[in-house]
Write an enzyme that holds these catalytic residues in place. Structure first.
Site, PDB file in Angstrom:
ATOM      1  N   LYS A 121       0.832  -1.214   0.000  1.00 33.56           N
ATOM      2  CA  LYS A 121       0.000   0.000   0.000  1.00 33.56           C
ATOM      3  C   LYS A 121       0.857   1.251   0.000  1.00 33.56           C
ATOM      4  CE  LYS A 121      -4.441  -1.573   1.775  1.00 33.56           C
ATOM      5  NZ  LYS A 121      -5.505  -1.371   2.779  1.00 33.56           N
ATOM      6  N   LYS A 203      -6.725 -13.960  -7.675  1.00 32.22           N
ATOM      7  CA  LYS A 203      -8.006 -13.960  -6.976  1.00 32.22           C
ATOM      8  C   LYS A 203      -8.881 -12.798  -7.458  1.00 32.22           C
ATOM      9  CE  LYS A 203      -9.391 -13.580  -2.356  1.00 32.22           C
ATOM     10  NZ  LYS A 203      -9.149 -13.556  -0.918  1.00 32.22           N
ATOM     11  N   LYS A 206     -12.048  -6.834  -5.282  1.00 25.05           N
ATOM     12  CA  LYS A 206     -12.847  -5.642  -5.583  1.00 25.05           C
ATOM     13  C   LYS A 206     -11.972  -4.434  -5.899  1.00 25.05           C
ATOM     14  CE  LYS A 206     -13.788  -4.436  -0.762  1.00 25.05           C
ATOM     15  NZ  LYS A 206     -14.522  -4.920   0.348  1.00 25.05           N
TER      16      LYS A 206
END
Ligand code: TRP
Length: 338
Positions: A121, A203, A206
């Protein structure tokens, strides 16, 4: 245990946090949420919409607010009963931030620096590497430890954070005596792992930038059909699992989740038929399967006061449990109790 025994087995406590950072996906639903509805009678489950975690990256306030309602509505729409589960919003229970501060003082700079999600991040948001992003895992540890949680359903990406929560709990218990239950990860046997439609080795997430990769729980039928039509497969034509056939395998998993059919049954059903026909069938069962959730969602979003009641009741129930742990912690570290 014989029937005359009055000792009852304590129900397991399950806690999970869901970020209000966009609409939940088919992967969230088939991989996790759908199984949670099966746990609601056998365990004491808490599901928390983690808005405090969400602001570790910049949010548009109106969107965060809307996503918080939507996330809660989707949990209810997908079958979680707000009476049987404690559904609540993290910022409504101040004990989360209160315990997080204490846990910050028992978390080491070195161990937080090793968190891969922090590294990822901070690379992605290099203009905003704030302290909250760094201490994100101690807030998550507080979420879990406040409720004396036994089991935490987590995906691969959160395992390191859970491991840290365990380490912090053990460290605190060693210094002050038994205070926190040390939680375990929980991987339900029935949870399906749904992959991206654009890259079936990844995977479904979202936060994926490619919107064709992800089926959102709120996608209308025509969008679902379009996305499945474009789903990446291989150059073959057989509907079966195999090396290099991850795309078809993923579609088989989705088809099986909605129809209950086994791989063999699916192979037989589509023997001699092409990928186009199979993709269409997967799209149809998905659209049909999501329809009741979408209808219920629309109903809930039209009735915000009902959602707010759920939030309020959930926060009250959660706060009561959390207060017990927090007061124990405050006493143990030496705060004056008045
Ligand atoms: N960090 C989790 C995620 O991004 C969300 C989360 C916050 C969580 N607190 C939690 C998950 C406690 C499990 C338990 O997915």
């Amino acid at each position: 245990m014989n029937s005359g025994d009055i000792v009852q087995q304590r129900k397991k406590i399950i806690f999970s946090g869901i970020q209000p950072s966009g609409v939940l996906t088919l992967g969230n639903y088939l991989g996790a949420m759908r199984n949670w509805t099966k746990l609601q009678d056998e365990a004491d489950c808490l599901y928390c919409v983690v808005d405090l975690h969400a602001i570790t990256v910049r949010q548009v306030p109106a969107e965060l607010r809307r996503h918080t309602y939507e996330t809660l509505a989707l949990l209810v729409a997908s079958g979680l009963d707000p009476d049987k589960n404690i559904l609540f919003v993290q910022s409504h229970v101040p004990a989360h931030t209160q315990l997080a501060w204490v846990l910050n003082c028992f978390s080491m700079f070195g161990e937080l620096s090793r968190m891969t999600q922090f590294k990822e991040k901070s690379a992605k948001h290099s203009d905003n590497i704030n302290a909250g992003l760094f201490t994100y895992p101690t807030l998550m540890a507080a979420d879990i430890l406040l409720y004396q949680t036994d089991l935490v359903p987590v995906g691969q990406d959160q395992k390191q954070h859970l491991e840290l929560a365990r380490d912090i709990a053990i460290r605190f218990n060693n210094i002050y005596g038994e205070t926190f239950r040390v939680p375990e990860g929980y991987i339900p046997q029935t949870g399906a792992k749904i992959m991206s439609l654009a890259d079936p080795t990844k995977k479904m997430s979202k936060s994926d930038e490619n919107e064709n990769a992800v089926i959102s729980l709120l996608d209308p039928r025509d969008v679902i059909i379009r996305k499945f039509k474009r789903a990446v497969t291989d150059s073959g034509n057989e509907i079966r699992r195999g090396e290099g056939k991850e795309g078809i395998g993923n579609l088989m998993t989705i088809y099986s989740c909605f129809t209950g059919k086994t791989d063999e049954e699916i192979e037989r059903e589509f023997a001699g038929k092409g990928y186009g026909e199979f993709k269409m069938a997967v799209a149809e069962v998905t659209a049909d399967g999501l329809k009741p959730i979408q209808d219920k969602f629309a109903e809930l979003m039209a009735e915000k006061t009902y959602l707010e009641e759920i939030m309020k009741t959930g926060a009250e129930r959660a706060a009561k449990i959390a207060a017990r742990t927090l007061s124990k912690v405050y006493r143990k570290v030496g705060f004056v109790q008045i």
